[in-house]
Design a protein around this motif. Structure first.
Motif, mmCIF file in Angstrom:
data_model
loop_
_atom_site.group_PDB
_atom_site.id
_atom_site.type_symbol
_atom_site.label_atom_id
_atom_site.label_comp_id
_atom_site.label_asym_id
_atom_site.label_seq_id
_atom_site.Cartn_x
_atom_site.Cartn_y
_atom_site.Cartn_z
ATOM 1 N N ASP A 127 -9.696 66.171 10.422
ATOM 2 C CA ASP A 127 -8.669 65.217 10.808
ATOM 3 C C ASP A 127 -8.932 64.721 12.228
ATOM 4 O OD1 ASP A 127 -7.264 65.447 8.438
ATOM 5 O OD2 ASP A 127 -6.049 67.099 9.166
ATOM 6 N N ALA A 128 -8.762 63.444 12.412
ATOM 7 C CA ALA A 128 -8.969 62.852 13.735
ATOM 8 C C ALA A 128 -7.740 63.088 14.601
ATOM 9 C CB ALA A 128 -9.223 61.360 13.596
ATOM 10 N N VAL A 129 -7.970 63.306 15.866
ATOM 11 C CA VAL A 129 -6.874 63.455 16.826
ATOM 12 C C VAL A 129 -7.149 62.552 18.017
ATOM 13 C CG1 VAL A 129 -6.312 65.826 16.171
ATOM 14 C CG2 VAL A 129 -7.933 65.426 17.997
ATOM 15 N N LEU A 130 -6.082 62.170 18.679
ATOM 16 C CA LEU A 130 -6.184 61.381 19.907
ATOM 17 C C LEU A 130 -5.784 62.274 21.069
ATOM 18 C CD1 LEU A 130 -4.426 58.099 18.715
ATOM 19 C CD2 LEU A 130 -6.874 58.476 19.026
ATOM 20 N N VAL A 131 -6.586 62.262 22.111
ATOM 21 C CA VAL A 131 -6.326 63.070 23.294
ATOM 22 C C VAL A 131 -6.380 62.152 24.495
ATOM 23 C CG1 VAL A 131 -7.113 64.999 24.705
ATOM 24 C CG2 VAL A 131 -7.459 65.067 22.237
ATOM 25 N N GLY A 132 -5.384 62.279 25.369
ATOM 26 C CA GLY A 132 -5.437 61.470 26.584
ATOM 27 C C GLY A 132 -4.070 61.225 27.166
ATOM 28 N N ASN A 133 -4.046 60.298 28.099
ATOM 29 C CA ASN A 133 -2.807 59.906 28.752
ATOM 30 C C ASN A 133 -2.137 58.824 27.918
ATOM 31 O OD1 ASN A 133 -2.991 61.569 31.086
ATOM 32 N ND2 ASN A 133 -4.594 60.207 31.858
ATOM 33 N N PHE A 134 -0.891 59.059 27.574
ATOM 34 C CA PHE A 134 -0.125 58.109 26.773
ATOM 35 C C PHE A 134 1.129 57.734 27.536
ATOM 36 C CE2 PHE A 134 -2.658 60.475 23.781
ATOM 37 C CZ PHE A 134 -3.103 59.509 22.901
ATOM 38 N N GLY A 135 1.551 56.491 27.397
ATOM 39 C CA GLY A 135 2.779 56.038 28.020
ATOM 40 C C GLY A 135 2.583 54.700 28.696
ATOM 41 N N CYS A 136 3.440 54.461 29.662
ATOM 42 C CA CYS A 136 3.373 53.206 30.403
ATOM 43 C C CYS A 136 3.183 53.517 31.886
ATOM 44 C CB CYS A 136 4.639 52.391 30.177
ATOM 45 S SG CYS A 136 6.124 53.196 30.807
ATOM 46 N N GLU A 137 3.198 52.502 32.731
ATOM 47 C CA GLU A 137 2.935 52.730 34.153
ATOM 48 C C GLU A 137 4.029 53.551 34.822
ATOM 49 O OE1 GLU A 137 3.788 49.327 37.268
ATOM 50 O OE2 GLU A 137 3.187 48.449 35.359
ATOM 51 N N TYR A 138 5.233 53.595 34.246
ATOM 52 C CA TYR A 138 6.334 54.341 34.851
ATOM 53 C C TYR A 138 6.413 55.788 34.369
ATOM 54 C CZ TYR A 138 7.678 49.632 36.017
ATOM 55 O OH TYR A 138 7.658 48.352 36.476
ATOM 56 N N ARG A 139 5.912 56.006 33.201
ATOM 57 C CA ARG A 139 5.961 57.365 32.646
ATOM 58 C C ARG A 139 4.708 57.590 31.802
ATOM 59 N NH1 ARG A 139 10.715 60.627 29.584
ATOM 60 N NH2 ARG A 139 9.370 62.275 28.847
ATOM 61 N N ILE A 140 3.948 58.584 32.185
ATOM 62 C CA ILE A 140 2.700 58.868 31.484
ATOM 63 C C ILE A 140 2.641 60.357 31.162
ATOM 64 C CG2 ILE A 140 1.220 59.311 33.472
ATOM 65 C CD1 ILE A 140 -0.792 57.369 32.054
ATOM 66 N N ASN A 141 2.057 60.655 30.025
ATOM 67 C CA ASN A 141 1.996 62.045 29.581
ATOM 68 C C ASN A 141 0.616 62.295 28.974
ATOM 69 O OD1 ASN A 141 2.848 64.637 28.963
ATOM 70 N ND2 ASN A 141 3.828 64.035 27.053
ATOM 71 N N TYR A 142 -0.015 63.392 29.370
ATOM 72 C CA TYR A 142 -1.277 63.797 28.775
ATOM 73 C C TYR A 142 -0.943 64.633 27.546
ATOM 74 C CZ TYR A 142 -6.011 65.528 28.238
ATOM 75 O OH TYR A 142 -7.259 65.819 27.748
ATOM 76 N N THR A 143 -1.409 64.221 26.375
ATOM 77 C CA THR A 143 -1.035 64.917 25.145
ATOM 78 C C THR A 143 -2.108 64.763 24.077
ATOM 79 O OG1 THR A 143 0.811 65.284 23.621
ATOM 80 C CG2 THR A 143 0.253 62.993 24.116
ATOM 81 N N LEU A 169 -2.384 63.911 19.848
ATOM 82 C CA LEU A 169 -1.646 63.379 18.702
ATOM 83 C C LEU A 169 -2.534 63.368 17.466
ATOM 84 C CD1 LEU A 169 -0.106 60.215 20.424
ATOM 85 C CD2 LEU A 169 1.053 62.369 19.977
ATOM 86 N N GLY A 170 -1.906 63.525 16.302
ATOM 87 C CA GLY A 170 -2.644 63.409 15.045
ATOM 88 C C GLY A 170 -2.278 64.485 14.045
ATOM 89 N N ASP A 171 -2.681 64.267 12.786
ATOM 90 C CA ASP A 171 -2.401 65.229 11.720
ATOM 91 C C ASP A 171 -3.047 66.591 11.996
ATOM 92 O OD1 ASP A 171 -0.768 63.644 10.205
ATOM 93 O OD2 ASP A 171 -2.318 63.079 8.759
ATOM 94 N N GLY A 172 -4.217 66.580 12.588
ATOM 95 C CA GLY A 172 -4.905 67.828 12.894
ATOM 96 C C GLY A 172 -4.122 68.717 13.847
ATOM 97 N N VAL A 173 -3.419 68.096 14.776
ATOM 98 C CA VAL A 173 -2.602 68.851 15.734
ATOM 99 C C VAL A 173 -1.429 69.493 15.006
ATOM 100 C CG1 VAL A 173 -1.199 68.687 17.828
ATOM 101 C CG2 VAL A 173 -3.275 67.319 17.608
ATOM 102 N N ASN A 174 -0.782 68.741 14.132
ATOM 103 C CA ASN A 174 0.329 69.271 13.341
ATOM 104 C C ASN A 174 -0.149 70.429 12.466
ATOM 105 O OD1 ASN A 174 2.940 69.431 12.130
ATOM 106 N ND2 ASN A 174 2.203 68.160 10.439
ATOM 107 N N LEU A 175 -1.285 70.255 11.813
ATOM 108 C CA LEU A 175 -1.827 71.304 10.963
ATOM 109 C C LEU A 175 -2.139 72.558 11.775
ATOM 110 C CD1 LEU A 175 -2.893 72.413 8.310
ATOM 111 C CD2 LEU A 175 -5.051 71.216 8.765
#
Length: 177
Positions: free
Chosen positions: A1-17, A19-25
């Protein structure tokens, strides 16, 4: 399963996380360790890609919320040793690399394997695997009295084995249609 890793959000709020089905599994497999009495569980896809490196046993199945299929889960038992090759450094294939990142000496590999839960003599682990596999086969076939006997034999070999204790208990209960 593919996962996305990195900084997500906008210029005011950003979070390193992640995401993806593999993470849930992975999260569901980690949580399933408690009821199965295991340290590490993997899915079929990981098992398929690791068959030449690790020995596994099927401990049952889980249903991941949001998914319709039942997922078989496996416990890695130990790393399979490869014979030395002309290009491998001395002793590199003789050390048993284990899941806990501990190492044992080459002499120990003849008699012992360190699996995910403790140091076990190879004959004991082989007998546990044999009795457990027989019990699992009978359990899946619906022969609960015979499965319970096989799991009881496995429990005599390794009384603290979590999957054996769980299936010994479950095989003593009647399956509901």
């Amino acid at each position: 399963d593919a996962v996305l890793v990195g900084n997500f959000g906008c210029e005011y709020r950003i979070n390193y996380t992640v995401l993806g089905d593999g993470v849930n599994l992975a999260s569901r497999l980690e949580a399933a360790n408690k009821p199965f009495g295991t340290v590490a569980l993997i899915a079929e896809s990981t098992r398929t890609n690791s068959l030449s490196t690790f020995a596994f046993r099927n401990v049952g199945s889980i249903t991941v919320p949001g998914k319709t299929e039942v997922l078989a889960v496996y416990e890695p038992l130990y790393r399979i040793l490869s014979p030395p090759t002309a290009t491998s450094p001395a002793n590199s294939c003789l050390s048993l690399e284990v899941l806990s990142a501990s190492m044992i000496t080459p002499q120990d590999t003849e008699d012992m394997v360190l699996n995910a839960w403790r140091m076990v003599p190879k004959p004991v682990l082989n007998e546990l695997a044999k009795q457990y596999e027989e019990g699992m086969h009978l359990y899946v076939a619906g022969d609960l009295p015979s499965a319970q006997k096989a799991f009881a034999s496995a429990a005599e070999v390794a009384p603290e084995d979590g999957p054996t204790k769980l299936l010994l208990q479950l095989s003593g209960e009647e399956k509901k249609p």
